[in-house]
Design a protein around this motif. Structure first.
Motif, mmCIF file in Angstrom:
data_model
loop_
_atom_site.group_PDB
_atom_site.id
_atom_site.type_symbol
_atom_site.label_atom_id
_atom_site.label_comp_id
_atom_site.label_asym_id
_atom_site.label_seq_id
_atom_site.Cartn_x
_atom_site.Cartn_y
_atom_site.Cartn_z
ATOM 1 N N ASP A 308 58.385 -26.049 -32.137
ATOM 2 C CA ASP A 308 58.916 -25.014 -31.256
ATOM 3 C C ASP A 308 59.788 -24.063 -32.061
ATOM 4 O O ASP A 308 60.500 -24.457 -32.974
ATOM 5 C CB ASP A 308 59.704 -25.612 -30.082
ATOM 6 C CG ASP A 308 60.707 -26.678 -30.511
ATOM 7 O OD1 ASP A 308 61.016 -26.775 -31.718
ATOM 8 O OD2 ASP A 308 61.184 -27.432 -29.647
ATOM 9 N N TYR A 309 59.717 -22.770 -31.718
ATOM 10 C CA TYR A 309 60.513 -21.756 -32.398
ATOM 11 C C TYR A 309 60.371 -20.423 -31.676
ATOM 12 O O TYR A 309 59.406 -20.197 -30.940
ATOM 13 C CB TYR A 309 60.086 -21.584 -33.867
ATOM 14 C CG TYR A 309 58.585 -21.545 -34.099
ATOM 15 C CD1 TYR A 309 57.838 -20.379 -33.891
ATOM 16 C CD2 TYR A 309 57.898 -22.671 -34.533
ATOM 17 C CE1 TYR A 309 56.474 -20.348 -34.102
ATOM 18 C CE2 TYR A 309 56.520 -22.655 -34.750
ATOM 19 C CZ TYR A 309 55.819 -21.491 -34.533
ATOM 20 O OH TYR A 309 54.459 -21.455 -34.739
ATOM 21 N N ILE A 310 61.352 -19.549 -31.909
ATOM 22 C CA ILE A 310 61.328 -18.158 -31.458
ATOM 23 C C ILE A 310 61.770 -17.324 -32.658
ATOM 24 O O ILE A 310 62.901 -17.472 -33.135
ATOM 25 C CB ILE A 310 62.290 -17.905 -30.277
ATOM 26 C CG1 ILE A 310 61.965 -18.824 -29.089
ATOM 27 C CG2 ILE A 310 62.264 -16.437 -29.869
ATOM 28 C CD1 ILE A 310 60.685 -18.505 -28.372
ATOM 29 N N CYS A 311 60.904 -16.444 -33.157
ATOM 30 C CA CYS A 311 61.179 -15.729 -34.405
ATOM 31 C C CYS A 311 60.787 -14.264 -34.307
ATOM 32 O O CYS A 311 59.844 -13.911 -33.603
ATOM 33 C CB CYS A 311 60.387 -16.334 -35.573
ATOM 34 S SG CYS A 311 60.664 -18.082 -35.876
ATOM 35 N N GLU A 312 61.502 -13.416 -35.047
ATOM 36 C CA GLU A 312 61.055 -12.066 -35.359
ATOM 37 C C GLU A 312 60.507 -12.125 -36.779
ATOM 38 O O GLU A 312 61.230 -12.464 -37.717
ATOM 39 C CB GLU A 312 62.201 -11.060 -35.268
ATOM 40 C CG GLU A 312 62.605 -10.723 -33.848
ATOM 41 C CD GLU A 312 61.668 -9.706 -33.198
ATOM 42 O OE1 GLU A 312 60.898 -9.063 -33.932
ATOM 43 O OE2 GLU A 312 61.722 -9.559 -31.964
ATOM 44 N N MET A 313 59.234 -11.791 -36.963
ATOM 45 C CA MET A 313 58.576 -11.977 -38.250
ATOM 46 C C MET A 313 58.061 -10.655 -38.810
ATOM 47 O O MET A 313 57.588 -9.797 -38.070
ATOM 48 C CB MET A 313 57.409 -12.952 -38.099
ATOM 49 C CG MET A 313 57.825 -14.348 -37.640
ATOM 50 S SD MET A 313 58.807 -15.236 -38.855
ATOM 51 C CE MET A 313 57.578 -15.528 -40.135
#
Length: 599
Positions: A308-313
Motif C-alpha cells: 500500500d502507498y500513495i505517491c506523487e511520481m
C-alpha cells in the motif's frame, strides 16, 4: 375602447417597450450612437467537477475476512495492526464513500481472482466475479493471476456461461452470468494484434457545461508469461507497458477525455514502518514505466506487489508528475481518490488520495490475537453480500472443515521485514514436497516464498483443517522432480538475488543450508551451500523437487526450466496434507536453512 383598470399598467409597459425598440433601431442606423443597452449577462464559467475514483487491487477471491491485518502508525511512534477485509465489509465501505461522492467510478488493478480461498476457488471464482459485480465495480485491469486457468476461461469470466474449460465443474450452484464490470487489457494482444479485451473506456459525468469525461486504460505487467502456465497463454503476447499507455492516451484525448486514469497490474513497495498513506523509499518495477509516461496521465492505480502507498511520481515530463496509488491486497484497504476537473479547460486541477482500512473482524494470527482498533472506523457487513458469500462458504465446508492433522504451534510465512524468506512455513512446505516425491528420487525440495499465501494457525488443540492448508497453498500446482547439477542449483538460488524483480530467498527442505551475502556482486551472492553437512558438489547431479510453477521458470527462476528427467508427482496441496497425515503431531521447523552472511 378603454382597457379595464387592472390592465392599464400593461398598456404603459407596452408603450415603453415600443419606444425602446424604436430608439434602439434608430441608434443602430446611426452607427451605434445614441442610447446603449448592455447585453444580458451570460452564464459564468462552470465550476470544477469533482469525481471520486474508488480503487482496490489483488482481491484474490477473498470473500471472507482473510484473518490478516493492516499495519498503520499508532500515533505514538509505533505500529498498530488493524483486522481488515471481507467482501461484505468492503461493500459497506464502498457504499459509505459513494454516499459522500455523488459522482464516482469504482476500479480495480488486477488479480481479482485465482490464488483464492476455498469458498471461491472450488467454484472457479464464479462467486467472486458475482460479488465484485454486486459491489458496483466498473472497470478492472487484468492481472497475471487472471490467466492462471488460461485465456479462454478468463473470457468466460467476462462473458459468463457454463462451458467446461478446466478440470473443475463450472456452475455448480447457479448458472454463471459473467462479470457486469468490464475487464480492460490494453497490452494483452491476440494473434491479430488486437487486445484480448478493450484497451480503454470513457465514462461521462455531469451534463451541459459541467460535463466531464474520464478515460480509463487497463493493462497487466509485461512479465506475465513468467508468472503463469505458458500453455494457457499461448495465443496471446504481452506488450511493453509504457508504450501501450502512451499510444492509448491520444486516442482517449481525441474522444474528449478530460482526465486519464491508468489501471496497471504492476507496482512497487515502500520501506520503513507500515503506513498505508506513505511513500517512503518507494521502489519497484512500476518506476521505469512511470518514468517513460508521456503527458496526459493523471492517475495510476497499481497492484501486483500487495503493498500500500500513495505517491506523487515523476514521469517523462518533469512538470507533470503522476499520482500513484495501491491498496494492499485482499480487500483490506480501499483507495479514495478525488479528481477536481475543469470542464472548460478540460484538465484536472487538483487530485487527492488516501487509503482507508476496511476494518472488519478480530482474529487470532500466528503471533496472537488481533483486536479491533479504535484508530480507524469499523464497518458492518452488508447483509445481501454476506448472505451470498455464506451460501458458497456453506457449500465448501465439507472440504474446508475436514481435519487433516495437528501442528505444534503457529507457522508464519516470514512477515515483514522477512517477507522474502517464506519463514518456517515455507520450510515446512518444502519438507512436505520432499517427502511426497522421494519415490521419484528427490533429495532436495525448494519452495518459493511468494507462493505461501497465508500463515498456518492451528486450533487450540493443534488441529489443522484442509481449509487451513488451502489458505496457504490455493494453486493446485503439480510437483515436478528433475535432475540439476550442483552448479545449476547455485545458479537458481542466485536468481533470487539478481535484482530482476522482487528478492526471493528460496526455502529449502531439511538438510540443505545456504548462505547469501547481498554485498557481493550479482551472480556471486550465494557464498556457501551444504547438503546434509557436506558442501554441494557443483559437478554432481541431484534430484530436485519444485512446484510446477517454478519448474516452468516462474517468478524468474528460469534455471529450473533446464531440469532433466522430469517426473510429475502429486499436487502441492496433496503433498502438504500427506505430511500431516504421516504423524500424530507435526513440528514447526526451527532450524536455520538460509543464513544472511552479510548481517
Amino acid at each position: 375602447m378603454a382597457l379595464p383598470g387592472n390592465l392599464q399598467p400593461l398598456r404603459v409597459l407596452a408603450a415603453s417597450l415600443a419606444l425602446s425598440m424604436l430608439l434602439s433601431a434608430c441608434a443602430a442606423q446611426r452607427g451605434g450612437a445614441g442610447v446603449a443597452f448592455a447585453p444580458a449577462p451570460g452564464p459564468g464559467p462552470a465550476a470544477p467537477v469533482e469525481v471520486a475514483v474508488l480503487a482496490f487491487n489483488d482481491f484474490h477471491g477473498n470473500l471472507e475476512p482473510p484473518r490478516q491485518s493492516v499495519g498503520m502508525p499508532d500515533g505514538q511512534g509505533g505500529t498498530a495492526q488493524v483486522p481488515a477485509g471481507g467482501a461484505a465489509w468492503l461493500a459497506t465501505a464502498l457504499d459509505a464513500l459513494r454516499a459522500r461522492h455523488p459522482l464516482s467510478l469504482t476500479v480495480a488493478a488486477g488479480d481479482l481472482i485465482s490464488a483464492s480461498p476455498l469458498a471461491s476457488s472450488l467454484f472457479l471464482d464464479e462467486p467472486s466475479i458475482e460479488v465484485l459485480s454486486r459491489l458496483g465495480l466498473d472497470y478492472a485491469a487484468v492481472g497475471n493471476h487472471e490467466f492462471d486457468r488460461g485465456t479462454r476461461e478468463l473470457q468466460r469470466m467476462q462473458a459468463g456461461g457454463c462451458e467446461k474449460l478446466t478440470a473443475r465443474e463450472p456452475c455448480q450452484l447457479e448458472r454463471f452470468a459473467g462479470a457486469r464490470f468490464r475487464y480492460l487489457a490494453a497490452s494483452t494482444l491476440t494473434a491479430s494484434g488486437t487486445p484480448l479485451f478493450p484497451a480503454s473506456a470513457i465514462r461521462t459525468f455531469g451534463s451541459g457545461a459541467a460535463q466531464v469525461k474520464i478515460g480509463v486504460i487497463g493493462l497487466t505487467l509485461r512479465g506475465t508469461p513468467m508468472l503463469v502456465n505458458p500453455a494457457g497463454i499461448a495465443e496471446v503476447t504481452f506488450a511493453d507497458e509504457a508504450d501501450t499507455i502512451n499510444a492509448e492516451v491520444p486516442k482517449l484525448k481525441a474522444q474528449g477525455a478530460d482526465a486519464i486514469v491508468v489501471l496497471i497490474h504492476q507496482g512497487g513497495k515502500q520501506t520503513g514502518a507500515p503506513d498505508p498513506n506513505g511513500c517512503t523509499g518507494l521502489a519497484g518495477e512500476i518506476e521505469p514505466i512511470l518514468a517513460r509516461l508521456a503527458a496526459g496521465v493523471d492517475l495510476v492505480v497499481s497492484g501486483h506487489t500487495h503493498a500500500d502507498y500513495i505517491c506523487e511520481m515523476p514521469t517523462a515530463d518533469p512538470a507533470r508528475p503522476v499520482l500513484l496509488t495501491s491498496a494492499g491486497l485482499y480487500g483490506k484497504e480501499l483507495t479514495e481518490i478525488t479528481l477536481s476537473i475543469d470542464p472548460a479547460a478540460h484538465r484536472v486541477i487538483t487530485r487527492h488520495a488516501r487509503n482507508l482500512i476496511v476494518q472488519s473482524q478480530a482474529f487470532t494470527s500466528a503471533r496472537g490475537p488481533v483486536a479491533l482498533s479504535p484508530l480507524v472506523p469499523g464497518y458492518a457487513p452488508r447483509a445481501d453480500i454476506a448472505a451470498y458469500v455464506q451460501r458458497y462458504v456453506d457449500a465448501s465446508k465439507a472440504y474446508a472443515t475436514r481435519p487433516v492433522g495437528k501442528l505444534s504451534g503457529p507457522a508464519d510465512r516470514g512477515e515483514a521485514p522477512a517477507g522474502s524468506t517464506g519463514g518456517p512455513l515455507a520450510h515446512l512446505i518444502a519438507d512436505a514436497q520432499l517427502a511426497a516425491t522421494r519415490s521419484a528420487g528427490a533429495q532436495i525440495a525448494f519452495m518459493n516464498p511468494y507462493g505461501v499465501r497465508a500463515a498456518l494457525v492451528p486450533a487450540a488443540d493443534g488441529t489443522i483443517t484442509f481449509g487451513d492448508l488451502y489458505l496457504v497453498q490455493p494453486f493446485g500446482n503439480a510437483l515436478v522432480t528433475e535432475t540439476l547439477s550442483g552448479a545449476e542449483i547455485k545458479a537458481a538460488l542466485e536468481q533470487g538475488f539478481d535484482a530482476v524483480g522482487p528478492e526471493q530467498v528460496l526455502a529449502p527442505s531439511a538438510g540443505l543450508v545456504y548462505r547469501y551475502d547481498r554485498r557481493q556482486p550479482v551472480g556471486s551472492r550465494i557464498v556457501a551451500i551444504t547438503l546434509n553437512g557436506k558442501p554441494l558438489d557443483s559437478t554432481a547431479s541431484y534430484r530436485v523437487t519444485t512446484n510446477g510453477f517454478l519448474a516452468l521458470g516462474g517468478d524468474g527462476f528460469t534455471v529450473f526450466k533446464a531440469g532433466r528427467g522430469q517426473v510429475t508427482g502429486p499436487s502441492d496441496i496433496e503433498a502438504f496434507e500427506a505430511l500431516f497425515r504421516s504423524k500424530t503431531m507435526i513440528d514447526v521447523p526451527g532450524d536455520a536453512r538460509t543464513i544472511d552472511a552479510g548481517g
